[in-house]
Design an enzyme around this catalytic site. Structure first.
Site, PDB file in Angstrom:
ATOM      1  N   GLU A 195       0.811  -1.218   0.000  1.00 16.44           N
ATOM      2  CA  GLU A 195       0.000   0.000   0.000  1.00 16.44           C
ATOM      3  C   GLU A 195       0.844   1.267   0.000  1.00 16.44           C
ATOM      4  O   GLU A 195       0.468   2.263  -0.640  1.00 16.44           O
ATOM      5  CB  GLU A 195      -0.967   0.000   1.183  1.00 16.44           C
ATOM      6  CG  GLU A 195      -2.190  -0.898   0.994  1.00 16.44           C
ATOM      7  CD  GLU A 195      -1.916  -2.374   1.237  1.00 16.44           C
ATOM      8  OE1 GLU A 195      -0.818  -2.699   1.750  1.00 16.44           O
ATOM      9  OE2 GLU A 195      -2.785  -3.200   0.915  1.00 16.44           O
ATOM     10  N   HIS A 241     -11.400  -4.758   8.801  1.00 23.39           N
ATOM     11  CA  HIS A 241     -11.917  -4.722   7.429  1.00 23.39           C
ATOM     12  C   HIS A 241     -13.275  -4.007   7.357  1.00 23.39           C
ATOM     13  O   HIS A 241     -14.078  -4.304   6.491  1.00 23.39           O
ATOM     14  CB  HIS A 241     -12.088  -6.137   6.862  1.00 23.39           C
ATOM     15  CG  HIS A 241     -10.818  -6.793   6.440  1.00 23.39           C
ATOM     16  ND1 HIS A 241      -9.789  -7.040   7.294  1.00 23.39           N
ATOM     17  CD2 HIS A 241     -10.400  -7.252   5.224  1.00 23.39           C
ATOM     18  CE1 HIS A 241      -8.802  -7.644   6.647  1.00 23.39           C
ATOM     19  NE2 HIS A 241      -9.142  -7.781   5.389  1.00 23.39           N
TER      20      HIS A 241
END
Lengths: 312, 325
Positions: B58, B127
């Site tokens: 990321e 999440h």
């Protein structure tokens, strides 16, 4: 090298005497790396450096008034005082970014190189960082991506053997930083970072590789940081004998002697170069000290292009 | 058209319109076309050099996009799920959000970071988060949260061609929502809140998934004779406070609802500004309905108890309307 040293010396003298205010991370001792990198790059090649990057900026050809002006928070600085030492950019000379976060410049350099590839340009991006940066996730993510995509990046580790105040041996279990490239199947080499010609040879080869589509290169230039992490650092952590040994290998007198021995330049010519560097720094400094502080209206510019609806 | 199709159409059009646009992120290329399938078909149509598959990195995804943006490209980076953005926050906050300012305008950074809040799917603590307040707190990056298909397309087009960095926050639970999308080059200007339902008794100020809960609450409250206005902010930075103050000025009551954590969340800022702007005109204190200050649990019942919903919004509206000194 001489100019970078003159800038660093003058800044330390001026801050120490209280002549002016500036925040710097001294680069004394590391000038040979900056000189070797800067001379190997084209003007339109990109450079990403760090808070300890004043010498890199000098090597890339950034005007001294922009550098000194920014460091001192003046209106004639590269960013009119909004960036400071740790965030100097100079697009005209290819300095895309200076980062204050260790390791953060590496992925951005990969993006700069990706853009060059997309734009069909043969320009190369060099990114400078210290040995400490090679312990960050950003470094490894960037190295992997540059290798996977075979981008024209030259990774230059200015290994000064200390990460802030901790010796390299306490923070990595390898003998040579250059070995980290092996995990990414990246070519590279370890060079004497106090020898500007060795650095220049290595970077030139890396730039040529990148320019011709050969992908990234990792260069470890081993050098030393004489003045500690920040200006005024007493370096209580640094054994006196280690500093003494490092100063024995000071790149400036060493290269001066080499030029004399080889007959490339005479003592008079070298003295003239030194005097010219000092004069350039003094002239730039005088201009910067005479320049006004930034207008407070600067605070309402450049957060976004359009400041409508933006909190004050 | 669904929100998902609208997002896909926005990316498709942008790729076709401007060669500077490219996408990068994990699994984006066909046939996988991403976990969320927002990029479905785009690498096949526009080429693998315009839709780049990246490693699970990321920081490198954001950093590479930022570097390319500094060079004048218009990258659209996908951080698959918003919780993963923590790894990229340094790049987004310390580089993208500060590039223009610290260079006095010399290095603009027109990057778009797309990401999705996965909440409501039982995916658990790492999440499911709605972290938009992190980015509202940082000068230099715009924060966009669409709710409808039309807004999703129009705001994403605006984001890609915006000259500054934009965090574009999608909501996975809304991908299947259907609605009309104007044809042609549909662009929704940033900083323009939208009245999704007009009403006269109370304004629910919300965005993203909260819009649908607010609309459901409004329908339920009709039976009580309470007429709710639902104001969709659409962008959190810039924030359309004039529209908020105009609406609440008419209704004299406000409830701010969002899926971000209520404590120190976006609603705190909005409520404070309403109080400052309309003190003396308000008929009740501004109420807030956000997620409870808990990590998001995995079990469906527990998860639902943490998030806001139509019932909680309706209860806050009733309390606000029934408030008396």
């Amino acid at each position: 090298m001489t100019l970078a040293q003159a800038v660093d010396a003058r800044l330390r003298k001026g801050i120490g005497r209280g002549e002016f205010f500036a925040v710097i991370w001294p680069s004394r001792g590391q000038e040979a790396v900056a000189a070797g990198v800067g001379a190997a790059l084209r003007r339109d090649d990109r450079l990403v450096t760090t808070y300890r990057g004043i010498h890199d900026l000098v090597g890339k050809g950034v005007p001294l008034t922009e550098i000194l002006g920014e460091i001192m928070g003046k209106s004639i600085g590269a960013s009119r005082g909004k960036g400071g030492t740790m965030h100097i950019t100079a697009p005209e000379q290819g300095v895309a970014l200076t980062t204050g976060i260790v390791g953060a410049g590496v992925p951005v350099a990969v993006g700069l190189a990706l853009a060059a590839k997309q734009q069909g340009s043969d320009r190369v991006t060099a990114v400078c960082f210290g040995d400490g940066a090679t312990n960050t996730g950003s470094f490894h993510e960037g190295m992997n991506l540059a290798s996977t995509w075979q981008l024209p990046v030259v990774f230059v580790c200015q290994n000064n053997l200390w990460a802030e105040m901790t010796p390299i041996g306490d923070t990595m279990n390898i003998d040579q930083v250059v070995d980290r490239r092996l995990a990414y199947a990246m070519p590279g080499e370890r060079v004497d970072g106090n020898d500007p010609e060795a650095v220049h040879r290595a970077v030139t080869a890396a730039v040529e590789r990148g320019r011709s589509g050969g992908g990234p290169t990792f260069i470890e230039a081993v050098t030393f940081r004489f003045e500690g992490h920040y200006f005024g650092d007493q370096q209580k952590y640094l054994p006196a004998e280690e500093l003494a040994a490092a100063k024995e290998a000071d790149p400036i007198p060493r290269y001066r002697q080499k030029l004399l021995d080889s007959g490339a330049l005479s003592a008079d010519e070298l003295t003239a170069i030194d005097e010219d560097a000092t004069a350039q720094v003094e002239a730039a400094l005088a201009e910067v000290l005479a320049a006004p502080a930034p207008d407070l209206a600067e605070l309402d510019q450049d957060v976004f292009v359009n400041m409508e609806g933006i909190p004050s | 058209m669904t929100v998902l199709a609208a997002l896909n159409a926005a990316l498709d059009e942008a790729l076709a319109e401007d060669e500077r646009v490219f996408l990068l992120g994990e699994d984006l290329a066909d046939p996988a076309s991403g976990v969320n399938h927002v990029s479905s078909g785009l690498s096949t149509k526009h080429g693998a050099d315009r839709v780049l598959n990246t490693p699970i990195s990321e920081a490198a995804i954001a950093g590479a996009a930022i570097g390319a943006a500094i060079e004048g490209r218009l990258p659209v980076a996908e951080i698959m799920i918003m919780d993963f953005i923590g790894i990229a926050v340094d790049q987004i906050v310390n580089l993208a959000a500060k590039a223009r300012f610290t260079s006095a305008g010399r290095t603009p950074c027109p990057v778009t970071i797309r990401t999705a809040s996965f909440g409501g799917l039982g995916s658990g603590a790492t999440h499911s988060q709605s972290l938009e307040a992190w980015f509202m707190h940082m000068p230099g990056i715009k924060v966009v949260v669409p709710s409808t298909p039309a807004d999703a397309k129009g705001l994403l087009k605006a984001a890609i061609f915006d000259p500054d960095p934009v965090l574009f926050l999608e909501t996975t639970a809304l991908y299947g929502k259907r609605g009309p999308v104007p044809t042609g080059n549909h662009v929704v200007e940033f900083g323009k809140a939208d009245i999704k339902r007009a009403g006269s008794d109370v304004t629910v100020v919300t965005y993203g998934r909260g819009v649908y809960d607010a609309l459901d609450a409004a329908t339920a409250l009709e039976a009580d004779g309470i007429d709710v206005e639902v104001l969709d902010l659409r962008t959190l930075v810039p924030l359309d406070m004039p529209a908020v103050l105009e609406s609440v000025g008419r209704t004299a009551r406000a409830v701010v609802a969002h899926y971000a954590v209520e404590f120190a969340g976006p609603g705190a800022e909005i409520a404070a500004q309403i109080n400052t702007g309309l003190f003396g005109q308000l008929r009740a204190p501004v109420a807030r309905v956000g997620s409870r200050f808990r990590p998001i649990p995995a079990a469906k019942d527990l998860e639902a108890a943490v998030y806001p919903n139509a019932d909680r919004i309706a209860a806050a509206v009733r309390a606000t309307v029934g408030y008396s000194k």
